[in-house]
Scaffold this active site. Structure first.
Site, PDB file in Angstrom:
ATOM      1  N   SER A   1       4.330  -8.704  -5.837  1.00 28.76           N
ATOM      2  CA  SER A   1       4.779  -7.514  -6.554  1.00 28.76           C
ATOM      3  C   SER A   1       5.509  -7.880  -7.847  1.00 28.76           C
ATOM      4  O   SER A   1       4.960  -8.594  -8.686  1.00 28.76           O
ATOM      5  CB  SER A   1       5.658  -6.675  -5.623  1.00 28.76           C
TER       6      SER A   1
ATOM      7  N   HIS B   1       0.673  -2.163  -0.080  1.00 20.88           N
ATOM      8  CA  HIS B   1       1.339  -3.033  -1.044  1.00 20.88           C
ATOM      9  C   HIS B   1       2.289  -4.039  -0.388  1.00 20.88           C
ATOM     10  O   HIS B   1       2.291  -5.219  -0.754  1.00 20.88           O
ATOM     11  CB  HIS B   1       2.110  -2.173  -2.049  1.00 20.88           C
TER      12      HIS B   1
ATOM     13  N   ASP C   1      -3.051   0.301  -4.059  1.00 25.24           N
ATOM     14  CA  ASP C   1      -2.601  -0.185  -2.745  1.00 25.24           C
ATOM     15  C   ASP C   1      -1.486   0.676  -2.168  1.00 25.24           C
ATOM     16  O   ASP C   1      -0.762   0.256  -1.274  1.00 25.24           O
ATOM     17  CB  ASP C   1      -2.156  -1.645  -2.825  1.00 25.24           C
TER      18      ASP C   1
END
Length: 617
Positions: free
Chosen positions: A276, A573, A522
Site C-alpha cells: 500500500s 487490499h 481491490d
C-alpha cells in the site's frame, strides 16, 4: 457474494475457483490462471434443501415467538422440546449437510497459514535473500513515548493499532486527538506529545488482537528458514510527510543501514516487500538513497544492494478515497453506513473532526490522486469508462445541483485538487504543496530534472525507477472488488459545520450508491493506480531508462463466503496479505526462484493503460 453477483449481472463464470495446495513433493510451475481449464462441480440440491429447511424452521420459531407474545397461541407443550428431539425428525441427509457446512466454515476461517511454506520447503525452496518489509498505513502501530502528565497514562501504549486506541478514543477522545494529530505548523510532534512507530514484527503482524496484517506472511517465511536475523520490518510513522520521516526519525538513513547490514552479513542482495502506502515510501527512498545531497549512495546503490522489489497493492498513483477523506472527512466506508450508524458516528466523531484529523497527518495526503486528467480523465471521458456508462469517471466530484459558490460545476481530478486547496486552511495548503507533486513529466529532460526535487520523488510519473538494470520489480495486487472511483457531493447545509460540502449520501440510483460511483480495484485502491505503472508506465523509456524488469501478477477477488477476511483467495487490499498464492509468490522470490513467475492478467488494465494520455517522447 461473487457468485451471486455474477448470477444477477448475467456473467458467464460460475462458482469461483479455489486454489488448492499441491501434494507434498509435487512439482509446481506458476502459470496464468487463464491457461488452466477448470472443472466446476455442480451445486448440491441437498444444500439448497438444507438452507430451505433451516430457513423454514427459523421462520416457524420466530412466528411462534411473536404469536406467543400476543397470547394468540399457547406453546407450553413446546417447552419440553429439545435440540436432540429436533435432530431426530430432521432427515439424515440434511443433518450431514449441516455438519459439512459447519466444517467448511471452520476450514475457511482457520486455513493453515503454514501450509504454503511447508509445501515450498518440500520443493527445496529455503531462505536465501534477506527480506525487509515496509508496511502500509494501517499496518504500523503508533505508541506513546511522552512523559508529560497528560501522556503518562499512555506510556508505551499504542494509540493507533491496538485496543488501547479504542479505549482512549471512547473514554478520552479529546486527549486521543491531541496525541494523534501532528502540529499544523511544523508537521512534527505537538509540544509535550511524542508518538513513535512501534518496531519489530509486533509492529505489523496484527493491527488489533485477532485482526492480522503481516502475520501469515511471517509464518510462511519462518517455515523456509526466516527469523529475526534475516527478516525485518521497517515500520514508520505514516502521519509524517516523507521529508519529515528523515528529519524527525532518520527513517531513510536507518533503512539504508538495515539493507547494507543485511547484505554484508548474508552476502546476498536484499528483497524489499512493500504494501500500500509503503510502496510510495520505498519509491521515495530509492531517490533519496541515490541523491548526492541526501542518502549519498550514488546511482549504483540500488543495483548493488537490492535484488527485488515486491510491490503489494501499491497505490503508486494514489488512492482516490484520500480526496474525500481530507475534503470532508468521508469515504465509502462512512457514506454507506445506515442512518442509525451514521447518526452514532457523527455524534461520536463528526466528519468535520475526521477531516481535521486527516489533514493534520500530512503523510495521508501523499496518497492524493497522481497524474491529473491525463490518468483520471476529463469532463466527458476517462480511460476506464465502460461502454454506455452514463456518468463518466472523468468528473471526479459531481454536483447534482449547482446553485452556490460552494457547489460549482462538476470537477475533474485536477480541478478537485485545486478546489481542495482553495477551501482548506493555509497551513494545509502550504504543507501539501511543499511536500508533494501530482503532475506528469512528459519528456526525458523533465524526468531528469525532477531527480533533484524531493517533492517529486514519490511520484512515478515525474521521476524514474532506479538506474539498476539487475533489479526486478514484482507487482502483486487484487482485482475484481468494487472500489470508489468518483463521487456526488452537495453543499453542507449544517449551520454548525465548518465544511463547505459533503457527500450526497441520499443519492442512490443506477450505478450511484449513497453518492459513490464504484469502479474497478481491490476495494481500496483503483485499478489504474495499482496497475498502470506496472503494466504500461514503467515500459515507457523515460520512466525506466535502465530497463528494470517488471512483472505483474493480478489476483482476482474470490472471497470465501464463510470467512470474514475472505479466505485464501481474497483480493482485498489488506486481506490479500493472507492470500495463499501471494504468500507462495513472496516465498519463491525470497528463495531465489522469482524467475519461475509468469505474468498473470485478468483485468482490462492493458486496455485502460492504452487510453491514458501519456506517451513516449
Amino acid at each position: 457474494m461473487s457468485f451471486l453477483r455474477r448470477r444477477i449481472l448475467g456473467e458467464s463464470s460460475s462458482e469461483p475457483s479455489r486454489e488448492v495446495t499441491p501434494e507434498k513433493g509435487e512439482e509446481v510451475r506458476l502459470i496464468p490462471v487463464s491457461r488452466l481449464k477448470t472443472l466446476t462441480p455442480k451445486r448440491s440440491k441437498r444444500r439448497n434443501g438444507l438452507i430451505f429447511s433451516l430457513g423454514g424452521l427459523f421462520g416457524i420459531s420466530v412466528a411462534a415467538f411473536f404469536a406467543n407474545q400476543q397470547d394468540v397461541i399457547r406453546f407450553e407443550g413446546l417447552m419440553d422440546l429439545s435440540f436432540e428431539s429436533l435432530i431426530d425428525v430432521i432427515p439424515a441427509g440434511i443433518v450431514k449437510d449441516a455438519k459439512d457446512i459447519t466444517q467448511h466454515e471452520r476450514d475457511a476461517v482457520n486455513y493453515d497459514s503454514f501450509s504454503v511454506g511447508l509445501h515450498l520447503q518440500s520443493q527445496g525452496i529455503k531462505a536465501l535473500h534477506p527480506v525487509i518489509m515496509i508496511p502500509g498505513v494501517i499496518s504500523t502501530g503508533l505508541e506513546s513515548w511522552g512523559t508529560e502528565p497528560s501522556s503518562r497514562q499512555y506510556f508505551r501504549k499504542r494509540l493507533w493499532g491496538s485496543w488501547s486506541m479504542m479505549r482512549a478514543l471512547v473514554l478520552d477522545k479529546a486527549s486521543w486527538k491531541r496525541h494523534i494529530m501532528l502540529d499544523k505548523t511544523t508537521g512534527l510532534d505537538p509540544p509535550g506529545i511524542k508518538l513513535r512507530a512501534a518496531q519489530g514484527f509486533d509492529a505489523a503482524d496484527f493491527f488489533i488482537t485477532g485482526y492480522w496484517i503481516w502475520s501469515k506472511i511471517l509464518e510462511n517465511l519462518a517455515t523456509i528458514g526466516y527469523d529475526p536475523t534475516n527478516a525485518f520490518t521497517a515500520a514508520y510513522d505514516w502521519r509524517l510527510s516523507y521529508a519529515n520521516l528523515e528529519i524527525r526519525d532518520q527513517y531513510f538513513t536507518r533503512l539504508k543501514n538495515h539493507i547494507e547490514t543485511a547484505f554484508r552479513t548474508s552476502h546476498q542482495k536484499v528483497v524489499l516487500a512493500s504494501h500500500s502506502m509503503g510502496s510510495q515510501v520505498l519509491f521515495y527512498f530509492f531517490h533519496w538513497v541515490e541523491s548526492d545531497e541526501y542518502g549519498k549512495g550514488g546511482s549504483n546503490w540500488v543495483d548493488t544492494f537490492v535484488d527485488s522489489w515486491i510491490n503489494i497493492s501499491g497505490c503508486m498513483l494514489g488512492a482516490l478515497k484520500g480526496m474525500p477523506a481530507v475534503l470532508s472527512g468521508e469515504m465509502k466506508d462512512t457514506a454507506q453506513l445506515n442512518a442509525f450508524a451514521m447518526y452514532g458516528l457523527e455524534k461520536f466523531l463528526s466528519k468535520e473532526e475526521r477531516a481535521e484529523i486527516f489533514r493534520a497527518m500530512p503523510g495521508i495526503s501523499s496518497m492524493l490522486p497522481i497524474g491529473g486528467n491525463a490518468v483520471w480523465g476529463n469532463k466527458t471521458w476517462a480511460p476506464d469508462d465502460k461502454p454506455g456508462q452514463k456518468v463518466s469517471y472523468g468528473t471526479f466530484i459531481n454536483f447534482k445541483e449547482s446553485n452556490s459558490t460552494q457547489s460549482p460545476a462538476n470537477l475533474t481530478v485536477e480541478e478537485s485538487m485545486n478546489y481542495l486547496l482553495d477551501h482548506t486552511d493555509s497551513w494545509y495548503k502550504k504543507a501539501i504543496l511543499g511536500s508533494y507533486s501530482q503532475g506528469v513529466a512528459h519528456t526525458k529532460a523533465e524526468v531528469e530534472d525532477n531527480v533533484r526535487d524531493p517533492r517529486k520523488w514519490m511520484n512515478p510519473l515525474e521521476t524514474r525507477l532506479p538506474l539498476a538494470p539487475h533489479l526486478k520489480v514484482y507487482c502483486f495486487y487484487g482485482v475484481g472488488k468494487l472500489t470508489e472511483r468518483s463521487y456526488f457531493y452537495r453543499e453542507d447545509l449544517d449551520p454548525s459545520s465548518k465544511l463547505n460540502v459533503t457527500i450526497d449520501t441520499g443519492l442512490t440510483r443506477e450505478a450511484i450508491d449513497h453518492g459513490i460511483i464504484p469502479g474497478e480495484g481491490d476495494g481500496t485502491v483503483s485499478l489504474l493506480s495499482s496497475g498502470y505503472m506496472c503494466a504500461k508506465g514503467w515500459r515507457i523509456k523515460r520512466y525506466n531508462p535502465a530497463g528494470v524488469q517488471v512483472k505483474v501478477y493480478e489476483m482476482p477477488h474470490e472471497p470465501d463466503r464463510f470467512s470474514p477476511r475472505g479466505g485464501p483467495n481474497t483480493g482485498d487490499h489488506v486481506d490479500i496479505l493472507g492470500r495463499s498464492s501471494l504468500n507462495d509468490l513472496i516465498l519463491r522470490i525470497a528463495g531465489g526462484r522469482g524467475d519461475q513467475i509468469e505474468e498473470n492478467f485478468v483485468s482490462k488494465i492493458h486496455e485502460y493503460a492504452e487510453n491514458v494520455k501519456i506517451f513516449e517522447d
